[in-house]
Motif scaffolding. Structure first.
Motif, short mmCIF file in Angstrom:
data_model
loop_
_atom_site.label_atom_id
_atom_site.label_comp_id
_atom_site.label_asym_id
_atom_site.label_seq_id
_atom_site.Cartn_x
_atom_site.Cartn_y
_atom_site.Cartn_z
N LYS A 46 0.80 -1.22 0.00
CA LYS A 46 0.00 0.00 0.00
C LYS A 46 0.84 1.28 0.00
N ASN A 47 1.94 1.27 0.76
CA ASN A 47 2.78 2.46 0.87
C ASN A 47 3.11 3.05 -0.49
N CYS A 48 3.53 2.20 -1.41
CA CYS A 48 3.92 2.70 -2.73
C CYS A 48 2.73 2.71 -3.70
N HIS A 49 2.01 1.59 -3.78
CA HIS A 49 1.00 1.46 -4.83
C HIS A 49 -0.34 2.08 -4.45
N GLY A 50 -0.48 2.52 -3.20
CA GLY A 50 -1.68 3.25 -2.81
C GLY A 50 -2.81 2.35 -2.35
N GLU A 51 -3.70 2.94 -1.57
CA GLU A 51 -4.79 2.18 -0.96
C GLU A 51 -5.70 1.55 -2.02
N GLY A 55 -1.26 3.77 -7.57
CA GLY A 55 0.12 4.13 -7.87
C GLY A 55 0.43 5.53 -7.39
N LEU A 56 1.60 6.08 -7.80
CA LEU A 56 1.96 7.45 -7.43
C LEU A 56 2.78 8.06 -8.55
N GLY A 57 2.16 9.00 -9.27
CA GLY A 57 2.85 9.71 -10.34
C GLY A 57 3.53 8.74 -11.29
N LEU A 58 4.80 9.05 -11.59
CA LEU A 58 5.60 8.16 -12.43
C LEU A 58 6.58 7.37 -11.58
N LEU A 59 6.39 7.44 -10.26
CA LEU A 59 7.28 6.71 -9.34
C LEU A 59 6.87 5.25 -9.21
N TYR A 60 5.57 5.05 -8.90
CA TYR A 60 5.09 3.69 -8.66
C TYR A 60 3.87 3.41 -9.54
N HIS A 96 10.27 3.13 -14.22
CA HIS A 96 11.49 2.39 -13.93
C HIS A 96 11.99 2.76 -12.54
N THR A 97 11.28 2.28 -11.55
CA THR A 97 11.69 2.45 -10.16
C THR A 97 11.96 1.04 -9.63
#
Lengths: 141, 215
Positions: A46-51, A55-60, A96-97
């Motif tokens: 969840k921390n990165c990919h969200g509840e 995802g989050l922007g182009l990060l995850y 690409h993270t």
């Protein structure tokens, strides 16, 4: 003759009901896997990919791209177990993270969490069985 | 120490009471955090006692555009500060996801600025921070991502009352708190909110609006 006909109807009703109850048994199992998977998702993903798997922007990357989930179904177990360090395209965007490995998750944990992800975010109804996950893990590159 | 704590606690309580009573008249004010000491001043020939509040001291860090950012950049500005690192696998994604919500609300305003300090002084060089900021969705210079020496970054964290430490047992190698710290125009701490908690972030948004009403 009527008797036989009647019997045939009874027999087919029996088989049809058996089939449908078998189906609902599978549905229950899928739901159980998804519930267990939700707990794992909250702790590990969840921390990165969200509840909501957004995802989050182009990060995850988001986990809602049905096309990606379907085409890469056989790779998903390996990605969770070993992490990922390559460029991927999800929902039309390039990511690409480095994703870390999740070595503490057991095979059944991976089956649970993938069932949760694909049925909740990916709008699919097929369970990730333990057997499927174990077979996919053997083929990890 | 106990006495000091008592004094501080009663001041906080008094401020809280003030907050409650003033709430009714729609002019709530936020508390001022940190150590404080009385100073005597002579005004119009009379000796009066004033309070010296804890403020964020001078700093100088390199941002994602390799430009030095100092405390002067934040003179007379409200800003939100936090501590993170780009490959942090634990609380940072959630913390910055939430801070991004506040940023999107205020990015076109000159009233609120953002300052994220990387505690990974080895890896998070400006170009790494630049890529991170871009991928997060930060599109202007109102949100700085800065790096500095270990002593400077960890030192300033103490000034913001945020715990940071290098810890090889922590996920990613660094241990830190996920507070979003609200700083006023006089560089005083006016609030600290857990950036991983949705309710706390909502509280930050509410209290930020209150702070912006202050002259």
């Amino acid at each position: 003759m009527t008797k036989i006909y009647f019997l045939a109807i009874l027999v087919s009703i029996y088989f049809l009901s058996a089939m449908s109850s078998c189906q609902s048994g599978e549905d229950i199992k899928t739901a159980q896997y998804a519930v267990n998977g939700q707990k794992i998702y909250i702790n590990h993903c969840k921390n990165c990919h969200g509840e909501k798997g957004e995802g989050l922007g182009l990060l995850y990357p988001p986990l809602t791209d049905v096309d990606f989930l379907t085409k890469n179904r056989e790779r998903l177990s390996c990605i969770i177990r070993n992490g990922l360090n390559e460029e991927i395209t999800v929902a039309g965007k390039t990511f690409h993270t480095i994703m870390p490995a999740n070595e503490t998750l057991t095979d059944i944990d991976i089956a649970y969490v993938l069932t949760y992800i694909t049925t909740n975010f990916g709008k699919q109804d097929k369970i990730f069985s333990l057997e499927e996950v174990q077979q996919d893990l053997i083929n990890c590159k | 120490m106990v006495n000091l704590f008592h004094i501080r606690a009663s001041v906080v309580l008094a401020l809280a009471a003030l907050g409650i009573s003033s709430c009714q008249s729609n002019t709530a004010t936020l508390p001022i955090y940190g150590q404080r000491e009385p100073v005597e001043k002579i005004v119009d020939g009379k000796t009066i006692t004033d309070t010296l509040y804890h403020t964020i001291p001078a700093f100088k860090f390199l941002n994602q555009d390799s430009i030095y950012i100092t405390d002067k950049n934040y003179d007379n500005k409200v800003y939100i500060a936090n501590f993170f690192f780009t490959h942090c696998p634990s609380i940072c994604p959630t913390m910055n996801r939430n801070l991004l919500k506040v940023y999107e609300q205020y990015k076109d305003s000159d009233q609120v600025y953002f300052l994220s300090h990387s505690i990974d002084f080895k890896y998070d060089q400006p170009h790494v921070l630049k890529e991170y900021a871009h991928k997060l969705g930060v599109s202007n210079d109102h949100w700085n991502f800065v790096t500095g020496s270990k002593a400077d970054i960890y030192g300033i964290a103490n000034q913001y009352l945020v715990y940071t430490a290098e810890d090889k047992n922590a996920p990613g190698g660094y241990d830190h708190q996920g507070y979003l710290v609200l700083i006023d125009k006089q560089k005083r701490i006016r609030g600290a909110y857990d950036g991983t908690n949705d309710e706390q972030v909502a509280k930050l948004q509410k209290e930020l609006a209150i702070l912006l009403q202050e002259k």
